[in-house]
Design a protein around this motif. Sequence first.
Motif, short mmCIF file in Angstrom:
data_model
loop_
_atom_site.label_atom_id
_atom_site.label_comp_id
_atom_site.label_asym_id
_atom_site.label_seq_id
_atom_site.Cartn_x
_atom_site.Cartn_y
_atom_site.Cartn_z
N ALA A 1 17.19 38.38 68.97
CA ALA A 1 15.87 38.30 68.32
C ALA A 1 15.70 39.39 67.28
CB ALA A 1 14.77 38.39 69.38
N MET A 2 16.14 40.61 67.59
CA MET A 2 16.00 41.70 66.63
C MET A 2 16.82 41.46 65.37
SD MET A 2 16.62 45.81 66.93
CE MET A 2 14.88 46.21 66.92
N ILE A 3 18.08 41.10 65.53
CA ILE A 3 18.95 40.93 64.37
C ILE A 3 18.55 39.68 63.57
CG2 ILE A 3 21.35 40.56 63.64
CD1 ILE A 3 22.18 42.28 66.04
N ALA A 4 17.96 38.69 64.23
CA ALA A 4 17.44 37.53 63.52
C ALA A 4 16.07 37.81 62.92
CB ALA A 4 17.37 36.32 64.46
N GLU A 5 15.61 39.05 63.06
CA GLU A 5 14.32 39.51 62.53
C GLU A 5 13.16 38.68 63.09
OE1 GLU A 5 15.36 39.46 58.23
OE2 GLU A 5 15.26 41.65 58.40
N GLY A 6 13.19 38.54 64.42
CA GLY A 6 12.13 37.83 65.12
C GLY A 6 11.52 38.68 66.21
N LYS B 1 23.06 31.40 64.37
CA LYS B 1 23.95 32.14 63.47
C LYS B 1 24.26 33.52 64.03
CE LYS B 1 22.85 29.90 59.06
NZ LYS B 1 22.41 30.11 57.66
N VAL B 2 23.25 34.21 64.55
CA VAL B 2 23.47 35.53 65.14
C VAL B 2 24.35 35.40 66.38
CG1 VAL B 2 22.37 37.52 66.23
CG2 VAL B 2 21.30 36.45 64.25
N TRP B 3 24.08 34.39 67.20
CA TRP B 3 24.84 34.17 68.44
C TRP B 3 26.31 33.92 68.13
CZ3 TRP B 3 22.48 35.03 73.03
CH2 TRP B 3 23.13 34.65 74.20
N ALA B 4 26.56 33.10 67.10
CA ALA B 4 27.95 32.82 66.71
C ALA B 4 28.64 34.09 66.23
CB ALA B 4 27.97 31.76 65.61
N ALA B 5 27.96 34.86 65.37
CA ALA B 5 28.56 36.10 64.87
C ALA B 5 28.81 37.10 65.99
CB ALA B 5 27.66 36.71 63.80
#
Length: 318
Positions: free
Chosen positions: A37-42, A258-262
Amino acid sequence: MTPEQATWFAETFGALVDNVGRALLGKEHAVRLAMTAMIAEGHLLLEDAPGTGKTSLAKAIAATVQGTHHRIQFTPDLLPSDVTGVTIYDQGSGRFEFHPGPIFASVVLADEINRASPKTQSALLEVMEEGQITVDGVTHPVGRPFMVIATQNPIEQAGTYRLPEAQLDRFLIKTSLGYPDRVAAVEILAGAKDRTTTLKPKITTHAVGDMAQLATTVHIDAAVLDYVARLLEATREDAQTSLGASVRGGLALVRCAKVWAASEGRAYVVPDDVKSLATPVLAHRLMLDTEAEFAGVTTTHVLDRIVADTQPPALRAV
């Protein structure tokens, strides 16, 4: 995203999760969701009983990314200005000066958010969506990274205000921490101290922004996007829902995937990424019809069934 960047992202993400996990023993999956959530800016919504480590999670994330942390205890008498800040006239300078509220921090813990009035809850709508607040016509950015971790107590509902759908839709992920298993509980009891005070930062807040930007370059195939669209349609057409997931919910699912995949060292999204995140990202955005609600059905049950019934795209041969 190049393979080298994907490897760096996965290693850094793993280091962040491990560091936060030192303060929240046995909660790796919940920590991964929080960091996603943080890296996805949520923003993150935690629905949990008291004493499960919600405050520790917020403090640990802030310490890990070398950021600031503020805690706001939401109560019925809390005013919007108590959250955002207020403009005060300075007689010495003859000017109005803005005094920022506790919302100005890297990680803001909105404790028991549903105990505040709807007017105070609405003070978070602008900042959660746009990363800024407006006081007396003047806009003040809160900076990056910025993350709200809001909590709700699912047991005690007396004197609470149900979060409106517009507010729920602004939370990227909803999950719970739950109680630790026995092994983790024994280790926690043996320490009997605040583990967040010993955490050392792993990256800077600027590096978090770099990771967020890098995650947007992860490739997602048109077939996977079609899979997301079919999941959204299924939530709207389901007989047990009166309100399905919006396009905003679909965009949130794509960002998280996208964050999860990375985080797993891949520069592309696979259907399993979407399946893993569909319930924590979409379940809180649904509304059940009255009959299903009275029957004890939950939105999590509905989402799990929809994911199981919706055929994912087949993997293409390389």
